[in-house]
Design a protein around this motif. Structure first.
Motif, PDB file in Angstrom:
ATOM      1  N   GLY A   7       0.816  -1.202   0.000  1.00  0.00           N
ATOM      2  CA  GLY A   7       0.000   0.000   0.000  1.00  0.00           C
ATOM      3  C   GLY A   7       0.850   1.253   0.000  1.00  0.00           C
ATOM      4  N   GLN A   8       0.233   2.356   0.328  1.00  0.00           N
ATOM      5  CA  GLN A   8       0.916   3.640   0.314  1.00  0.00           C
ATOM      6  C   GLN A   8       1.277   4.099   1.715  1.00  0.00           C
ATOM      7  OE1 GLN A   8      -1.396   6.520  -1.871  1.00  0.00           O
ATOM      8  NE2 GLN A   8      -1.255   5.378  -3.802  1.00  0.00           N
ATOM      9  N   ILE A   9       2.220   5.017   1.791  1.00  0.00           N
ATOM     10  CA  ILE A   9       2.565   5.631   3.075  1.00  0.00           C
ATOM     11  C   ILE A   9       1.390   6.508   3.486  1.00  0.00           C
ATOM     12  CG2 ILE A   9       4.138   7.197   4.263  1.00  0.00           C
ATOM     13  CD1 ILE A   9       6.287   6.406   2.240  1.00  0.00           C
ATOM     14  N   PRO A  10       0.792   6.260   4.660  1.00  0.00           N
ATOM     15  CA  PRO A  10      -0.397   7.046   5.026  1.00  0.00           C
ATOM     16  C   PRO A  10      -0.080   8.518   5.243  1.00  0.00           C
ATOM     17  CG  PRO A  10       0.311   5.661   6.864  1.00  0.00           C
ATOM     18  CD  PRO A  10       1.130   5.252   5.675  1.00  0.00           C
ATOM     19  N   VAL A  11      -0.955   9.358   4.724  1.00  0.00           N
ATOM     20  CA  VAL A  11      -0.803  10.806   4.889  1.00  0.00           C
ATOM     21  C   VAL A  11      -0.818  11.187   6.364  1.00  0.00           C
ATOM     22  CG1 VAL A  11      -1.881  13.034   4.388  1.00  0.00           C
ATOM     23  CG2 VAL A  11      -1.836  11.239   2.638  1.00  0.00           C
ATOM     24  N   SER A  12      -1.507  10.384   7.180  1.00  0.00           N
ATOM     25  CA  SER A  12      -1.657  10.700   8.604  1.00  0.00           C
ATOM     26  C   SER A  12      -0.329  10.728   9.355  1.00  0.00           C
ATOM     27  CB  SER A  12      -2.602   9.694   9.277  1.00  0.00           C
ATOM     28  OG  SER A  12      -2.075   8.378   9.195  1.00  0.00           O
ATOM     29  N   LEU A  13       0.740  10.126   8.793  1.00  0.00           N
ATOM     30  CA  LEU A  13       2.045  10.194   9.453  1.00  0.00           C
ATOM     31  C   LEU A  13       2.515  11.631   9.609  1.00  0.00           C
ATOM     32  CD1 LEU A  13       4.113   7.242   7.899  1.00  0.00           C
ATOM     33  CD2 LEU A  13       3.293   7.449  10.242  1.00  0.00           C
ATOM     34  N   GLY A  14       2.019  12.500   8.748  1.00  0.00           N
ATOM     35  CA  GLY A  14       2.381  13.909   8.852  1.00  0.00           C
ATOM     36  C   GLY A  14       1.824  14.586  10.087  1.00  0.00           C
ATOM     37  N   ASN A  15       0.901  13.901  10.803  1.00  0.00           N
ATOM     38  CA  ASN A  15       0.328  14.473  12.026  1.00  0.00           C
ATOM     39  C   ASN A  15       1.210  14.261  13.248  1.00  0.00           C
ATOM     40  OD1 ASN A  15      -1.939  15.144  10.496  1.00  0.00           O
ATOM     41  ND2 ASN A  15      -2.984  13.219  10.987  1.00  0.00           N
ATOM     42  N   ILE A  16       2.195  13.351  13.138  1.00  0.00           N
ATOM     43  CA  ILE A  16       3.050  13.047  14.296  1.00  0.00           C
ATOM     44  C   ILE A  16       4.146  14.107  14.362  1.00  0.00           C
ATOM     45  CG2 ILE A  16       4.324  11.241  15.498  1.00  0.00           C
ATOM     46  CD1 ILE A  16       3.045   9.197  13.691  1.00  0.00           C
ATOM     47  N   SER A  17       3.819  15.249  14.882  1.00  0.00           N
ATOM     48  CA  SER A  17       4.679  16.431  14.782  1.00  0.00           C
ATOM     49  C   SER A  17       5.994  16.299  15.528  1.00  0.00           C
ATOM     50  CB  SER A  17       3.928  17.662  15.303  1.00  0.00           C
ATOM     51  OG  SER A  17       3.499  17.456  16.648  1.00  0.00           O
ATOM     52  N   LEU A  18       6.085  15.384  16.508  1.00  0.00           N
ATOM     53  CA  LEU A  18       7.317  15.233  17.286  1.00  0.00           C
ATOM     54  C   LEU A  18       8.243  14.155  16.736  1.00  0.00           C
ATOM     55  CD1 LEU A  18       5.939  15.497  20.952  1.00  0.00           C
ATOM     56  CD2 LEU A  18       6.958  17.291  19.542  1.00  0.00           C
ATOM     57  N   LEU A  19       7.856  13.522  15.632  1.00  0.00           N
ATOM     58  CA  LEU A  19       8.622  12.400  15.096  1.00  0.00           C
ATOM     59  C   LEU A  19      10.043  12.823  14.721  1.00  0.00           C
ATOM     60  CD1 LEU A  19       7.933   9.417  14.554  1.00  0.00           C
ATOM     61  CD2 LEU A  19       7.589  10.018  12.162  1.00  0.00           C
ATOM     62  N   GLU A  20      11.026  12.084  15.253  1.00  0.00           N
ATOM     63  CA  GLU A  20      12.436  12.376  14.989  1.00  0.00           C
ATOM     64  C   GLU A  20      13.072  11.363  14.034  1.00  0.00           C
ATOM     65  OE1 GLU A  20      14.712  12.868  18.553  1.00  0.00           O
ATOM     66  OE2 GLU A  20      13.047  13.826  19.624  1.00  0.00           O
ATOM     67  N   SER A  21      12.536  10.151  13.987  1.00  0.00           N
ATOM     68  CA  SER A  21      13.116   9.112  13.134  1.00  0.00           C
ATOM     69  C   SER A  21      12.005   8.263  12.554  1.00  0.00           C
ATOM     70  CB  SER A  21      14.082   8.242  13.947  1.00  0.00           C
ATOM     71  OG  SER A  21      14.600   7.195  13.157  1.00  0.00           O
ATOM     72  N   LEU A  22      12.047   8.067  11.218  1.00  0.00           N
ATOM     73  CA  LEU A  22      11.051   7.269  10.522  1.00  0.00           C
ATOM     74  C   LEU A  22      11.780   6.311   9.580  1.00  0.00           C
ATOM     75  CD1 LEU A  22       8.147   6.583   9.691  1.00  0.00           C
ATOM     76  CD2 LEU A  22       8.267   8.451   8.025  1.00  0.00           C
ATOM     77  N   ASP A  23      11.616   5.008   9.824  1.00  0.00           N
ATOM     78  CA  ASP A  23      12.278   3.992   9.006  1.00  0.00           C
ATOM     79  C   ASP A  23      11.228   3.029   8.462  1.00  0.00           C
ATOM     80  OD1 ASP A  23      13.891   2.144   7.788  1.00  0.00           O
ATOM     81  OD2 ASP A  23      15.281   1.919   9.464  1.00  0.00           O
ATOM     82  N   LEU A  24      10.965   3.126   7.151  1.00  0.00           N
ATOM     83  CA  LEU A  24      10.011   2.239   6.470  1.00  0.00           C
ATOM     84  C   LEU A  24      10.714   1.418   5.397  1.00  0.00           C
ATOM     85  CD1 LEU A  24       7.078   4.786   5.954  1.00  0.00           C
ATOM     86  CD2 LEU A  24       7.434   3.224   7.868  1.00  0.00           C
ATOM     87  N   SER A  25      12.022   1.311   5.489  1.00  0.00           N
ATOM     88  CA  SER A  25      12.820   0.669   4.447  1.00  0.00           C
ATOM     89  C   SER A  25      12.552  -0.837   4.368  1.00  0.00           C
ATOM     90  CB  SER A  25      14.304   0.919   4.697  1.00  0.00           C
ATOM     91  OG  SER A  25      14.717   0.355   5.929  1.00  0.00           O
ATOM     92  N   TRP A  26      12.921  -1.408   3.199  1.00  0.00           N
ATOM     93  CA  TRP A  26      12.827  -2.852   2.959  1.00  0.00           C
ATOM     94  C   TRP A  26      11.402  -3.377   3.184  1.00  0.00           C
ATOM     95  CZ3 TRP A  26      16.674  -5.574   0.666  1.00  0.00           C
ATOM     96  CH2 TRP A  26      17.941  -4.989   0.631  1.00  0.00           C
ATOM     97  N   ASN A  27      10.453  -2.731   2.511  1.00  0.00           N
ATOM     98  CA  ASN A  27       9.083  -3.207   2.454  1.00  0.00           C
ATOM     99  C   ASN A  27       8.657  -3.235   0.990  1.00  0.00           C
ATOM    100  OD1 ASN A  27       7.730  -3.658   5.214  1.00  0.00           O
ATOM    101  ND2 ASN A  27       8.870  -1.764   5.555  1.00  0.00           N
ATOM    102  N   ARG A  28       7.349  -3.192   0.739  1.00  0.00           N
ATOM    103  CA  ARG A  28       6.831  -3.179  -0.632  1.00  0.00           C
ATOM    104  C   ARG A  28       5.854  -2.025  -0.816  1.00  0.00           C
ATOM    105  NH1 ARG A  28       5.628  -9.743  -1.059  1.00  0.00           N
ATOM    106  NH2 ARG A  28       7.784 -10.399  -0.655  1.00  0.00           N
ATOM    107  N   LEU A  29       6.160  -0.930  -0.153  1.00  0.00           N
ATOM    108  CA  LEU A  29       5.293   0.237  -0.210  1.00  0.00           C
ATOM    109  C   LEU A  29       5.358   0.875  -1.593  1.00  0.00           C
ATOM    110  CD1 LEU A  29       6.269   1.752   3.243  1.00  0.00           C
ATOM    111  CD2 LEU A  29       4.173   0.493   2.694  1.00  0.00           C
TER     112      LEU A  29
END
Length: 495
Positions: free
Chosen positions: A347-369
């Protein structure tokens, strides 16, 4: 000085062995020799004469040898702190005679053998920390009998094979650390320890399903199950209305979980939706001093010695999760670290991730997005680590001040991506490059349409014309002033 009550020689540069003559100070109440360089010896067996001694602090030295069995004669002992030395051999069974003992810290030594069952006689024991030794065998069954006083149990980094204790109702345990052992399971009786705030059983050999029964801990802030042999899904139906209400750290990396991500949990992680300071100062100091947590943060394995009140992380990496990333994950407003790498998410990266305003690290590597990178992620102004590599993402990489700090390795392996910082340029709807430039395999041209071929031709023609005109000046001697300027006054003109 037989009337001496206290000796405080801590934090100096003292060397050599501990003098056995200290054992004659029978009225001694406190002895502090911590944080020196005491070496070439062990704890003198003469210390068994110090029956009035309540505080013995010898930690952070270089003491060797066994803990003497005579230490059991120190029946007034309340705090025995021997951590950070090179002590070896077994924990003496006579330690169970210290009926007044409340704190026993033996971690970071080379102690071996099994934990003696006599330790269960210590009815007032509140802190037991013997991590990072060579202890083996099962944890004594009777350990659950002292759960009315014990609030911290840390046996991590040993070779312990089983936790067989039965924890009764009224258990006071707040922190349980058993990581880095050979445990194959955790007793369900632990649910009676409703004050638990931290459970770390990572790096063991625990098998079976996810421990859904743990979601009923009302105070649990940290749950680490990483690097075990857990399997199955995390989607089991539950009657718990608000599972894990205060959880701030959930690490289940490097297991064999399958199926979809647990949408129900994301909706109820109160500690990640709104992380607040919920500990007293004493509780905070105690937990921070004696709990070492290991995480993969921003791509690096790190040991976190201080558990901040607002520290939050989810690590589901290196499992076999599939399906879409739930939109509900965007409700975790206080989440700082999110790692879903090395799964088979689609699937796609959800737009809602943009709501996590304090996020410092995001790792979605090695999937099938697939799909495009949501432009909403450019609003994550605290984001300092981004890894979307090895997916099927397409389209232009969003441009923003924050995204300009990420290098190629954040996007490598997505053949459909284009734009800065990649060398592949995006095309407009008419098929033309959005940012035109010469092909990388050709030499760069000059401005205004002049390439190197034109420049070379012009330069050659100019040289030929210039040489011809110069020859005519010299041959004719005119104009005279020009010839004199370049060739001097003595030139002879041949006619």
């Amino acid at each position: 000085m037989t009337s001496l009550r206290r000796i405080g020689l801590e934090e100096n540069n003292l060397t050599g062995p501990i003098p056995k003559e200290l054992g004659s100070l029978v009225n001694l109440w406190e002895l502090q020799l911590k944080e020196n360089y005491l070496i070439n010896g062990s704890i003198p067996k003469e210390f068994g004469n110090l029956t009035s001694l309540s505080y013995l602090l010898l930690y952070s030295n270089k003491l060797t040898g066994h803990i003497p069995k005579e230490i059991g004669s120190m029946t007034a002992m309340r705090m025995l702190l021997l951590q950070g030395n090179n002590l070896n051999g077994p924990i003496p069974s006579t330690i169970g005679n210290m009926s007044e003992l409340t704190t026993l810290l033996l971690f970071q030594n080379k102690l071996s053998g099994e934990i003696p069952s006599s330790i269960c006689n210590l009815r007032l024991l509140s802190l037991l920390h013997v991590a990072d030794n060579h202890l083996e065998g099962p944890i004594p069954k009777c350990l659950g009998n002292i759960n009315s006083s014990l609030w911290l149990l840390n046996l991590g980094g040993n070779q312990i094979t089983a936790l067989q204790s039965t924890f009764a109702e009224g258990c006071s345990l707040q922190a349980l650390t058993l990581n880095g052992n050979k445990l194959e399971g955790i007793p369900h009786s632990l649910i009676n320890c409703q004050r638990l705030q931290s459970i770390d059983v990572g790096d063991n050999e625990i098998r079976g399903a996810f421990p859904f029964w743990m979601e009923r801990f009302p105070q649990l802030r940290v749950l680490i199950l990483r690097s075990n042999k857990l399997n199955g899904t995390m989607l089991e139906a539950s009657k718990t209305e608000h599972p894990f209400p205060k959880l701030q750290v959930l690490d289940i990396a490097r297991n064999d979980f399958v199926g979809s991500l647990p949408d129900r949990y994301f909706k109820n992680f109160g500690g990640m939706i709104d992380a607040k300071e919920n500990l007293t100062r004493d509780e905070k100091d105690a937990l921070q001093e004696f709990i070492d947590l290991s995480f993969t943060l921003k791509g690096l394995d790190q040991t976190l010695r201080t558990l901040l009140d607002t520290f939050t992380t989810i690590d589901f990496s290196s499992n076999k999760f599939s399906g879409n990333i739930p939109v509900s994950i965007g409700t975790l407003n206080s989440l700082r670290y999110l790692n879903l790498s090395h799964n088979t998410l689609t699937g796609q990266i959800p737009v809602s991730l943009g709501n996590i305003s304090l996020l410092e690290s995001l790792d979605l590597s090695w999937n099938r997005l697939g799909g495009k990178i949501p432009s909403d992620l450019t609003g994550l102004t605290f984001l300092s680590k981004l890894n979307l590599s090895m997916n099927n993402l397409v389209g232009q990489i969003p441009q923003s001040t924050q995204f300009s700090t990420f290098q190629n390795d954040s996007y490598v392996g997505n053949l459909g991506l284009c734009g800065v910082p990649l060398t592949k340029q995006c095309e407009t709807t008419d098929g033309k490059p959005m940012f035109p430039q010469e092909d990388e395999d050709k030499e760069s041209g000059f401005i205004d349409g002049f390439g190197w071929q034109s420049v070379v031709m012009g330069y050659g023609c100019g040289c030929i014309v210039g040489i011809g005109i110069g020859y005519m000046f010299v041959r004719s001697g005119r104009p005279r002033w020009l010839v004199d300027f370049f060739f001097g006054m003595d030139i002879v003109i041949v006619r």
